[in-house]
Design a protein around this motif. Sequence first.
Motif, PDB file in Angstrom:
ATOM      1  N   ALA A 176       0.829  -1.206   0.000  1.00 33.01           N
ATOM      2  CA  ALA A 176       0.000   0.000   0.000  1.00 33.01           C
ATOM      3  C   ALA A 176       0.869   1.265   0.000  1.00 33.01           C
ATOM      4  O   ALA A 176       0.554   2.253  -0.681  1.00 33.01           O
ATOM      5  N   LEU A 177       1.969   1.229   0.749  1.00 30.06           N
ATOM      6  CA  LEU A 177       2.868   2.386   0.842  1.00 30.06           C
ATOM      7  C   LEU A 177       3.451   2.732  -0.526  1.00 30.06           C
ATOM      8  O   LEU A 177       3.467   3.895  -0.945  1.00 30.06           O
ATOM      9  N   ILE A 178       3.918   1.718  -1.234  1.00 32.35           N
ATOM     10  CA  ILE A 178       4.527   1.951  -2.549  1.00 32.35           C
ATOM     11  C   ILE A 178       3.451   2.233  -3.595  1.00 32.35           C
ATOM     12  O   ILE A 178       3.547   3.170  -4.386  1.00 32.35           O
ATOM     13  N   GLY A 179       2.410   1.410  -3.591  1.00 28.58           N
ATOM     14  CA  GLY A 179       1.394   1.511  -4.627  1.00 28.58           C
ATOM     15  C   GLY A 179       0.534   2.753  -4.534  1.00 28.58           C
ATOM     16  O   GLY A 179       0.084   3.273  -5.559  1.00 28.58           O
ATOM     17  N   GLY A 180       0.287   3.226  -3.328  1.00 30.43           N
ATOM     18  CA  GLY A 180      -0.588   4.373  -3.168  1.00 30.43           C
ATOM     19  C   GLY A 180      -0.109   5.600  -3.927  1.00 30.43           C
ATOM     20  O   GLY A 180      -0.857   6.198  -4.706  1.00 30.43           O
ATOM     21  N   ARG A 181       1.130   5.943  -3.747  1.00 33.22           N
ATOM     22  CA  ARG A 181       1.685   7.116  -4.424  1.00 33.22           C
ATOM     23  C   ARG A 181       1.964   6.829  -5.896  1.00 33.22           C
ATOM     24  O   ARG A 181       1.737   7.671  -6.769  1.00 33.22           O
ATOM     25  N   LEU A 182       2.431   5.607  -6.176  1.00 32.05           N
ATOM     26  CA  LEU A 182       2.791   5.241  -7.540  1.00 32.05           C
ATOM     27  C   LEU A 182       1.580   5.224  -8.462  1.00 32.05           C
ATOM     28  O   LEU A 182       1.625   5.720  -9.594  1.00 32.05           O
ATOM     29  N   PHE A 183       0.473   4.645  -7.969  1.00 29.48           N
ATOM     30  CA  PHE A 183      -0.687   4.437  -8.826  1.00 29.48           C
ATOM     31  C   PHE A 183      -1.699   5.572  -8.787  1.00 29.48           C
ATOM     32  O   PHE A 183      -2.591   5.622  -9.635  1.00 29.48           O
TER      33      PHE A 183
END
Length: 447
Positions: A306-313
Amino acid sequence: MSVTERVYSALVRRTLETEDQMTAESRSNLAPNGLRLVLANSLQSSGDQVVNASTILPWLFAALGVPPALTGVLVPIRESGSMLPQAFLTPLVLRVRYRKWVFVTGAIVQAAAVAVMAATAALSEGMIAGLLIVAALAIFALGRCLCSISSKDVQGRTIPKGERGQLNGLATTAAGLVAITLGLAIRWFGSNDLPAEELFWLLVLGVVLWVGVAVVYIGIREPADEIAPQPVDTADETQSGQTTNWFTQMITLLRDDKPFRNFVTVRSLLLVSSLSPPFIVTLSVHSGASSLTGLGGFIIASGLAALIGGRLFGRFADRSSKKLMSIGAGVASAIIIVTVILTALPAFTADSWLGNLLFVIAYFAVTLMHTGVRIGRKTYIVDMARGDQRTVYVAVSNSVLGIVLLIVGGLSSLLALINIIWALLFLAVMGLIGVVAGSRLPEVSQG
């Protein structure tokens, strides 16, 4: 420029062309509303981690001595219970001019339900405890149902296209940080075998988080010039002017509204990323791997995704939410197929360092892709509709998905009885079909 405006502009890449289409009142409230939505959704996602039907509650059942048979109903009740009633409740929601109050009500209901779970963890055990927690989870799902119906509408009224996906991503990132912190705390202080007393305090934290969600959401200012609330009789008026009940209206909408029907179909096919992670964990355990065991480990993996994907996506969703859904499902399907092939090789040993690493990477990667699919489909449905149509779309699509979840979940569970690999391959094939279908959806995001 106020501090709120500066903070919002630092967090979100703003789309001035769509902001200019908003009313003066909406533009003046955009930044404070956006920050409140991020905070409320972050608290909500953090609360979901604390009352997770796939991790926390099964651990609580084990600690309380609840019969294993009841554990199997946790995820279906949590997921389907929050989706199936939405089409039925929509006419009532449409009576409310300011939809934030529907969301606040749902958050309070969830806080009360978690309080009942916490009290049960402290005062009961065995079958009685299990039945009480299941009943509380059903009430929790109903509260989540109200939040789900209203949240997309509130976001659509207060946030312009081009910024909605970023807000969803920011909230997901913040929740990921909370989940990682929680998982590390559990691993550090509670090891892998938390007693009921420690889980009680975890649930108390959940109550605090949901109360915080309600308090933050009260401050959101919806525009006063939206469509007036609709009166509700014993039957509802459809777009064609015919009087019919809510179920017939749902069927009529799916039959007559082709773009919406296509979206629901694609969303149903993209369940690969949400249903496969538990099977990956089960496959790792049955194969003899140990790296993913432990409550804290599961939460850390989910939180990191969630930490990586939230900002990335988030920004990806604002550019093309339909591409994000398709790419996420396609990559998740590919990961599953590769994992199945590798585990089937004669030379593969799950208890080796490489074997453990394979399952860790597969679980994390599929969960990461699910973050993208989830942000993408949330942004897509908000962008494709306007006004009260958005509320109806969200409710009907979620009600249909509640039914689809029961069917697909049942089929994959039956296949898992034969072999877990067949369940994973079934979900992967569904995902690949969804990628093809998703490529044919119209583009509705800002681009």
